[in-house]
Scaffold this active site. Structure first.
Site: not given
Length: 375
Positions: A90, A327
Site C-alpha cells: 500500500c 483504495h
C-alpha cells in the site's frame, strides 16, 4: 533549496470500485493517460519540453514484469525511456515518488515521472501447487500474517476503538469528499477516463453505516468502515531545480520507511510520520495538510491517536480519504501526493507551507514524506 528536486505536476484518474467503470482496463491503460497528463502539465508549468529519464511506478497485484516500462510505452514516451516498478504494497506509489526524488537528489538531475497504478479488476489469479491465493505472504512461517480486515478488527480491539467512532470517521470522510467534489476541488487533478469524471464510491456507504453488520462475529469493523478495493492510477512529474523555471511545486523535506509489529500492520504510518517529521526537522503542529491512506476507519484512527491528533482534525484528509474515494493499492500513496499538490500548490498556499503523506503497509511497515510548498 536551490538543488532540490521539485514536484511540479500531479494528476490521477478517478478511482473506480473493482469490476465497475474501469473493469476492462489493464494497469498500463490506467497509468498511460495520467503519465501523459502529468508530463504535459509539467511542460506548461516549466515552460520547457522535458526529456524524461525514467518512469517509476508502484504496483502490488499486477501481471508481473516491469509494469512501469509497459506504461511508459503505452503513454507514448518512446523506446528510450525506461521504467522501474516498485512493490511496497500500500506504500508503493509513495515509495516510487521518493525513489524518483532520491535519484535526482543523488546527482542524475533529469526529470522523472513517478506514481502508482492498480487494476484490481484485471489482476491475475495466482496459485501455488495448483491452489489459488489472493496475495503472497507478508511474513515468513511462524510470524503473524493477518488478512487486512482481520488486522483492522484486531487494532480496533487493541485500541478500544468503538463501532461508533469508526462509523463517524467513515461518514466524515464521505461528507468531506462529497463537499470537495461538489466544489470542484478534484477537477484539476483528475484525468477523465472511459467516461468517468469522478470517483464512484463517494457517499455510497454513508446512508448504510449504522445498519451494516460486522465482518466478524462480535466485531466492530464493517464493509462501510473498510475502503473499497479499487482501480486507479496517479502520477507526478519530478524535475531538477534547474528546470523548474517559474513553476510552483512541492519539495520533499524529509521521508522515512519503518517497520512495525506485523500483527498490527495498520499502525505503521504512525512511526513513519514521526520519523519523517524528525528527518525534516519540523513538528506536526507546523504542518498544514495531512494525507493518510484510510484503508479502514480503525486503522486511520489508530494512526491518528499514535501521532497525537484528534479523530476530526481538519488537516487530515480534508477532502475525504480512501474510505470515500477508494483504495487502488499500488497507487494510493501517490494519490496522497496528488492530493497534497492540490490542497497546497493548486490552492495557493504560501511558500514554506508543509504537508505530510503517509501509509501503513501490509506485513508491518509504514512510509511517510514531509513536503514543502515552493514558489
Amino acid at each position: 533549496m536551490p538543488d532540490e528536486p521539485v514536484i511540479v505536476a500531479a494528476r490521477r484518474t478517478p478511482i473506480g470500485t473493482r469490476s465497475r467503470v474501469f473493469a476492462e482496463l489493464r494497469a498500463e491503460e490506467l497509468a498511460g493517460p495520467v503519465i501523459r497528463a502529468a508530463l504535459a502539465d509539467a511542460g506548461s508549468a516549466t515552460g520547457s519540453t522535458l526529456a524524461v529519464a525514467d518512469v517509476v511506478l508502484g504496483n502490488c497485484m499486477g501481471p508481473g514484469g516491469n509494469l512501469a516500462r509497459v506504461a511508459a510505452l503505452a503513454a507514448g514516451l518512446g523506446v528510450t525511456v525506461p521504467g522501474a516498478t516498485v512493490d511496497r504494497q500500500c506504500g508503493s506509489g509513495l515509495a516510487a515518488v521518493l525513489d524518483a526524488v532520491s535519484a535526482i537528489r543523488a546527482g542524475d538531475d533529469r526529470p522523472r515521472i513517478a506514481g502508482g497504478v492498480e487494476s484490481a479488476s484485471t489482476a491475475p489469479t495466482r496459485s501455488a501447487d495448483g491452489v489459488p491465493y489472493d496475495r503472497a505472504p507478508f511474513t515468513p512461517a511462524g510470524w503473524p500474517d493477518p488478512d487486512m480486515a482481520q488486522a483492522a478488527e484486531d487494532l480496533a480491539r487493541a485500541d478500544a476503538i468503538t463501532r461508533e467512532r469508526q462509523d463517524a470517521h467513515a461518514a466524515r470522510s464521505h461528507r468531506r469528499a462529497g463537499a470537495a467534489r461538489d466544489a470542484g476541488r478534484f477537477d484539476a487533478e483528475l484525468v477523465p477516463l472511459r467516461g468517468a469524471v469522478a470517483d464512484d464510491s463517494i457517499g455510497v456507504a454513508e446512508p448504510l453505516l449504522a445498519r451494516l453488520r460486522p465482518l466478524f462475529p462480535g466485531g466492530t469493523v464493517t464493509a462501510g468502515t473498510a475502503t473499497r478495493i479499487s482501480d486507479g492510477a496517479a502520477a507526478v512529474a519530478v524535475v531538477p531545480h534547474r528546470l523548474r523555471g517559474r513553476a510552483a511545486g512541492l519539495v520533499v523535506r524529509g521521508h522515512a520507511v519503518v517497520g512495525c509489529d506485523p500483527a498490527l500492520p495498520g499502525t505503521g504510518a504512525a512511526p513513519a510520520v514521526l520519523a519523517a517529521l524528525a528527518s525534516a526537522g519540523v513538528e506536526l503542529g507546523e504542518v498544514a495538510a495531512v494525507e493518510i491512506v484510510e484503508a479502514f476507519a480503525s486503522q486511520s484512527l489508530g494512526v491518528l491517536g499514535r501521532i497525537g491528533l484528534e479523530d476530526d482534525d481538519p488537516r487530515v484528509c480534508a477532502d475525504g480519504g480512501a474510505l470515500a474515494l477508494g483504495h487502488p493499492w499500488g497507487a494510493s500513496g501517490a494519490v496522497g501526493i496528488v492530493r497534497l499538490f492540490s490542497r497546497l500548490v493548486r490552492a495557493g498556499a504560501p511558500a514554506g507551507t508543509l504537508g505530510v503523506a503517509g501509509a501503513s503497509v501490509g506485513g508491518g511497515m509504514g512510509i511517510a514524506a514531509v513536503v514543502e510548498v515552493l514558489r
